[in-house]
Design an enzyme around this catalytic site. Structure first.
Site, PDB file in Angstrom:
ATOM      1  N   HIS A 126       0.879  -1.184   0.000  1.00  0.00           N
ATOM      2  CA  HIS A 126       0.000   0.000   0.000  1.00  0.00           C
ATOM      3  C   HIS A 126       0.913   1.229   0.000  1.00  0.00           C
ATOM      4  CE1 HIS A 126      -2.785   2.949   1.850  1.00  0.00           C
ATOM      5  NE2 HIS A 126      -3.753   2.195   1.376  1.00  0.00           N
ATOM      6  N   ASP A 202       3.447  -4.462   7.989  1.00  0.00           N
ATOM      7  CA  ASP A 202       2.202  -3.716   7.858  1.00  0.00           C
ATOM      8  C   ASP A 202       1.075  -4.733   8.051  1.00  0.00           C
ATOM      9  OD1 ASP A 202      -0.103  -2.508   7.050  1.00  0.00           O
ATOM     10  OD2 ASP A 202       0.668  -1.792   5.123  1.00  0.00           O
ATOM     11  N   GLN A 205      -4.067  -5.416   6.918  1.00  0.00           N
ATOM     12  CA  GLN A 205      -5.033  -6.365   6.345  1.00  0.00           C
ATOM     13  C   GLN A 205      -4.945  -7.753   6.972  1.00  0.00           C
ATOM     14  OE1 GLN A 205      -7.425  -5.472   4.442  1.00  0.00           O
ATOM     15  NE2 GLN A 205      -6.754  -3.594   3.450  1.00  0.00           N
ATOM     16  N   LYS A 228     -10.390  -1.218  10.380  1.00  0.00           N
ATOM     17  CA  LYS A 228     -10.584  -2.393   9.523  1.00  0.00           C
ATOM     18  C   LYS A 228     -10.903  -3.626  10.369  1.00  0.00           C
ATOM     19  CE  LYS A 228      -7.150  -0.753   6.162  1.00  0.00           C
ATOM     20  NZ  LYS A 228      -7.911  -0.142   5.083  1.00  0.00           N
ATOM     21  N   CYS A 368      -4.549   2.412  -3.853  1.00  0.00           N
ATOM     22  CA  CYS A 368      -3.334   2.962  -3.215  1.00  0.00           C
ATOM     23  C   CYS A 368      -2.173   1.993  -3.351  1.00  0.00           C
ATOM     24  CB  CYS A 368      -3.567   3.293  -1.740  1.00  0.00           C
ATOM     25  SG  CYS A 368      -4.848   4.489  -1.489  1.00  0.00           S
TER      26      CYS A 368
END
Ligand code: 7TS
Length: 410
Positions: A126, A202, A205, A228, A368
């Site tokens: 991202h 990261d 997700q 999220k 993104c």
């Protein structure tokens, strides 16, 4: 492993008021990778704070402020336990994954990295895990990108060939927000550490969708967004190993992050407060605590299994569509609960717009992740992303709506 068929209606759907709000009866929400819906318990936790004990934390010595401080710090402890961190002081509240990655890039970039040092990331990131590192170019810091294999997974040979003596930081997404690829963060982390590099993950997700254990993953820093994973927007976490965070300089100065301020200079507060300048998103943190209770009540193993059953069902149907190109690994074992695709000959925005008119919320665009779009040689894709409130009916609605798109463009 074959997953069981998901139920027509999710057993968790009724926990989310948005689906029974007037006008939303037909809402098929397949955009959870952008932001998830919130269960009633989270909405109630935030409302209860605002209505009953709104006050600033760590300051007031009166009952409602003490109650707010207790709830705020309880959320920190809940998050510690959720990701199995060693200490609650390794959990820094931030606005989201973007802010966490920016803090890491600024602090390490300004104070630790030197001209010629390299940051190794991947083409599937991202923008929030690319741009903050590129912004260090003024200092002569270079960003390198490991590519993909022909199945949409990280090309480990390419990764290993780019990991060198100048690589000070390795930073990768645990799960790609476009391909759904689940990266083998344990293996990548071991390679990074063997090379003497700091390892950053990261988790925007992954943490909402699967059990994540920072000790077994052995990452030095993990970036997470609360919105999220059933929490409100504007709250997230920067997890860092305490030895690393202790050795890092803060990048935001102000109240709360100091132990002493003199005209001649200041001393920083202890962790995690050193990184939490100013009044934090208190209601968001309390909402995050409620979201963690909610997810923990279900169990992250069960959330992951449920996600996989939706993905397997959707993927099996998607593969049958001859006019649809799917991006990322085909095997549900290699990926998380989202599918990016293009209907041949139709722009992704047109697809998403017609799906939207049919009540099916997806996202189209570059997500993104422009370097990944270049790699895929596509300007954009449509993405359907699933979460625990979706059922088989939602997936079926996607395919019926896709038939409508075909009719419009026939
Ligand atoms: N990292 C990944 C892998 C993401 O998917 C996102 C957001 C971020 C970082 C940034 O998170 P934020 O909460 O700070 O914005 N991804 C998306 C998306 O795919 N659609 O909308 C936001």
């Amino acid at each position: 492993m074959t997953e069981s068929m998901p139920p027509e209606k999710s057993p968790f759907r009724d926990d989310f008021p948005i689906f029974s709000a007037p006008g939303n009866e037909r809402l098929v929400y397949l955009d959870s990778a952008a932001t998830s819906q919130k269960p009633l318990s989270v909405i109630e936790a935030v409302t209860s704070f605002e209505e009953e004990f709104n006050s600033n934390v760590h300051r007031g010595i009166y009952p409602i402020s003490e109650k707010a401080t207790e709830a705020f710090e309880a959320s920190r402890e809940k998050f510690r336990s959720f990701i199995n961190a060693r200490h609650a002081n390794e959990v820094v509240f931030v606005r989201g994954a973007t802010e966490a990655l920016n803090i890491a890039a600024l602090s390490l970039g300004i104070y630790r990295l030197r001209e010629g040092d390299e940051v190794l990331t991947t083409v599937m990131e991202h923008h929030s895990n690319i741009v903050p590192w590129q912004m260090l170019s003024w200092k002569g810091i270079k960003v390198k990108y490991a590519g993909l294999d022909d199945r949409g997974r990280l090309d480990m040979e390419d990764f290993s060939s780019k990991l060198g003596s100048r690589t000070r930081i390795v930073t990768v997404s645990h799960v790609s927000n476009v391909l759904g690829t689940v990266n083998n963060v344990r293996e990548i982390g071991k390679m990074a550490h063997d090379n003497g590099s700091i390892f950053i993950v990261d988790g925007a997700q992954s943490v909402p969708h699967m059990p994540v254990d920072v000790r077994s993953m052995d990452c030095d820093i993990l970036a997470v967004s609360g919105h999220k994973m059933c929490a409100p927007t504007g709250i997230g976490v920067l997890y860092g190993k305490s030895e690393l965070l202790d050795s890092m300089e803060p990048v935001f100065g102000g109240g709360e992050m100091i132990s002493e301020v003199k005209e001649s200079g200041s001393k920083w507060a202890e962790l995690p407060y050193k990184f939490e300048a100013g009044t934090q998103n208190i209601s968001g943190a309390i909402g995050l605590g409620a979201a963690l209770d909610y997810l923990k009540g279900i169990g992250m193993e069960r959330v992951e299994e449920y996600d996989k059953s939706l993905l397997s069902y959707a993927m099996a149907r998607m593969i049958e569509q001859e006019d649809i190109e799917i991006y990322g690994p085909r095997d549900p074992e290699d990926r998380s609960g989202l599918i990016s695709f293009n209907l041949k000959g139709v722009h992704s925005h047109d697809v998403a717009e017609i799906l939207g008119r049919e009540g099916v919320a997806t996202r189209s665009g570059h997500h993104c992740a422009q370097p990944l779009m270049d790699e895929l040689d596509q300007p954009s894709t449509t993405r359907a992303s699933f979460y625990l409130y979706n059922g088989r009916k939602d997936v079926d609605a996607l395919f019926s709506a896709l038939d409508k798109v075909r009719k419009v463009f026939a």
